[in-house]
Design an enzyme around this catalytic site. Structure first.
Site, PDB file in Angstrom:
ATOM      1  N   SER A   1       0.821  -1.222   0.000  1.00  0.00           N
ATOM      2  CA  SER A   1       0.000   0.000   0.000  1.00  0.00           C
ATOM      3  C   SER A   1       0.850   1.265   0.000  1.00  0.00           C
ATOM      4  O   SER A   1       0.323   2.360   0.147  1.00  0.00           O
ATOM      5  CB  SER A   1      -0.904   0.015   1.242  1.00  0.00           C
ATOM      6  OG  SER A   1      -1.758  -1.090   1.243  1.00  0.00           O
TER       7      SER A   1
ATOM      8  N   TRP B   1       7.131   4.166   1.210  1.00  0.00           N
ATOM      9  CA  TRP B   1       6.961   5.620   1.012  1.00  0.00           C
ATOM     10  C   TRP B   1       6.604   6.298   2.339  1.00  0.00           C
ATOM     11  O   TRP B   1       7.224   7.277   2.739  1.00  0.00           O
ATOM     12  CB  TRP B   1       5.868   5.840  -0.030  1.00  0.00           C
ATOM     13  CG  TRP B   1       5.667   7.255  -0.466  1.00  0.00           C
ATOM     14  CD1 TRP B   1       6.556   8.286  -0.384  1.00  0.00           C
ATOM     15  CD2 TRP B   1       4.483   7.791  -1.072  1.00  0.00           C
ATOM     16  NE1 TRP B   1       5.999   9.430  -0.896  1.00  0.00           N
ATOM     17  CE2 TRP B   1       4.744   9.151  -1.329  1.00  0.00           C
ATOM     18  CE3 TRP B   1       3.238   7.250  -1.439  1.00  0.00           C
ATOM     19  CZ2 TRP B   1       3.795   9.989  -1.931  1.00  0.00           C
ATOM     20  CZ3 TRP B   1       2.303   8.071  -2.039  1.00  0.00           C
ATOM     21  CH2 TRP B   1       2.574   9.420  -2.283  1.00  0.00           C
TER      22      TRP B   1
ATOM     23  N   HIS C   1       2.847  -4.554   9.728  1.00  0.00           N
ATOM     24  CA  HIS C   1       1.710  -4.957   8.895  1.00  0.00           C
ATOM     25  C   HIS C   1       0.625  -5.601   9.760  1.00  0.00           C
ATOM     26  O   HIS C   1      -0.398  -6.040   9.267  1.00  0.00           O
ATOM     27  CB  HIS C   1       2.141  -5.986   7.847  1.00  0.00           C
ATOM     28  CG  HIS C   1       2.954  -5.428   6.716  1.00  0.00           C
ATOM     29  ND1 HIS C   1       2.695  -4.216   6.136  1.00  0.00           N
ATOM     30  CD2 HIS C   1       4.016  -5.952   6.025  1.00  0.00           C
ATOM     31  CE1 HIS C   1       3.569  -4.006   5.147  1.00  0.00           C
ATOM     32  NE2 HIS C   1       4.382  -5.038   5.071  1.00  0.00           N
TER      33      HIS C   1
ATOM     34  N   LYS D   1       5.955   0.843 -10.153  1.00  0.00           N
ATOM     35  CA  LYS D   1       5.447   1.944 -10.972  1.00  0.00           C
ATOM     36  C   LYS D   1       5.169   3.193 -10.133  1.00  0.00           C
ATOM     37  O   LYS D   1       5.324   4.308 -10.599  1.00  0.00           O
ATOM     38  CB  LYS D   1       4.151   1.495 -11.645  1.00  0.00           C
ATOM     39  CG  LYS D   1       4.198   1.599 -13.151  1.00  0.00           C
ATOM     40  CD  LYS D   1       2.898   1.127 -13.773  1.00  0.00           C
ATOM     41  CE  LYS D   1       2.959   1.378 -15.269  1.00  0.00           C
ATOM     42  NZ  LYS D   1       1.803   0.821 -15.955  1.00  0.00           N
TER      43      LYS D   1
END
Ligand code: A3P
Length: 301
Positions: A43, A47, A108, A264
């Protein structure tokens, strides 16, 4: 499946993490100043780890000489799941107690299964989730490359079926999201709930909000001097992907190649993978599972 998932405390726990989850539930001692970056896998964990690290340390490090330029975010913000690896528990606790504050951990693990002290103390939790359509594509492309993981050795159709049934590492994804979502509604000062898509759309707005949430807001001076823009650039997909420390080498006990964390980095890539029946099926599940919660994602048709 190359490695088994076990239904453990109501979530699909990778077999290799059960012992660690059990150990940190028993032994981890949260501090008020801790920051926990929680996410459903694929998810945007890496980042938000980078952003949380850069934001909470923005007065400590200069952008030119920043640890994120020479260390992978997973090294700077270790997973709780990897903090207890068996062995000498007391030594591990001591090591954790002595880490510089604020300590920042990733996880997680679903909210109900976090260590009690993490749930009950005033430490901060930042949660990131992602539109399930893109989350599935990211998970499928990743697990299919990084062997051996749970969705490996199945076809895309089989992986999709499993995803729709919630059978994926740390799934079901809807319970994972809703656990943190409900907590963020009940305790907005404790849990900040973010969506990958929103973060992508208006990064600077959210970076400022994270600073305020963590109790380290940016001053007007810092904003004028481009500190926020600098952090956004430092943590951007393009920048992180091209850093040597994220490009080569392996990480974690499973020896995952670091480059696999960057594919991506966009929203909406699902259109390249979904057939109309898949769109219909997942749309219905999203609607049904999230209905009445106040959490929603953009409609697909
Ligand atoms: P894609 O597979 O869609 O590209 P996680 O860190 O939870 O494993 O999530 C990985 C996803 O986040 C991948 O998505 C990856 O490319 C994307 N990602 C990695 N770094 C990013 C960044 N700095 N900004 C935006 N997305 C990023």
């Amino acid at each position: 499946q190359p490695y088994p998932l076990y239904l453990f405390q109501d979530f699909w726990c990778p077999g290799i993490h059960i012992q660690a989850v059990d150990l940190f539930q028993q032994h981890f001692r949260a501090k008020q100043s801790d920051v926990v970056v929680a996410s459903f896998p694929k998810s945007g964990t890496i980042w938000i780890k980078a952003l949380a690290f850069a934001i909470s340390n923005h007065q400590r490090f200069s952008l030119e000489n920043h640890p994120l330029l020479t260390s992978n975010p997973h090294e700077l913000v270790p997973f709780l799941e990897f903090t207890f690896g068996g062995g000498d528990i007391q030594a591990q606790i001591l090591h954790l107690d002595n880490l510089a504050e604020p300590r920042i951990f990733g996880t997680h693990t679903p909210f109900p299964s976090l260590p009690t002290s993490t749930k009950e103390s005033n430490c901060k939790i930042i949660y990131i989730c992602r539109d399930p359509f893109d989350n599935f594509v990211s998970a499928w492309t990743y697990f299919n490359k990084v062997k051996p993981l749970s969705l490996t050795a199945v076809t895309q159709d089989e992986a999709f079926e499993m995803y729709c049934n919630g059978v994926i590492d740390y799934g079901p994804w809807w319970s994972h999201m809703l656990g943190y979502w409900n907590e963020s509604v009940a305790r907005p000062d404790k849990v900040m709930f973010l969506k990958y898509e929103d973060l992508k759309e208006n990064t600077s707005f959210h970076v400022k909000k994270i600073g305020e949430f963590l109790g380290c807001p940016f001053t007007e001076e810092e904003e004028k001097n481009g500190v926020i823009e600098g952090i956004i650039k430092l943590c951007s997909f393009e920048k992180m992907k091209d850093l040597e420390v994220n490009k080569s080498g392996v990480i974690g006990r499973g020896s995952i190649e670091k480059k696999n964390f960057f594919r991506k980095g966009e929203k909406g890539d699902w259109v390249n993978y979904f057939t109309p029946p898949m769109v219909e099926k997942l749309s219905k599940i999203v609607e049904e599972k999230l209905s009445g919660s106040g959490l929603s994602f953009k409609k697909k048709f």
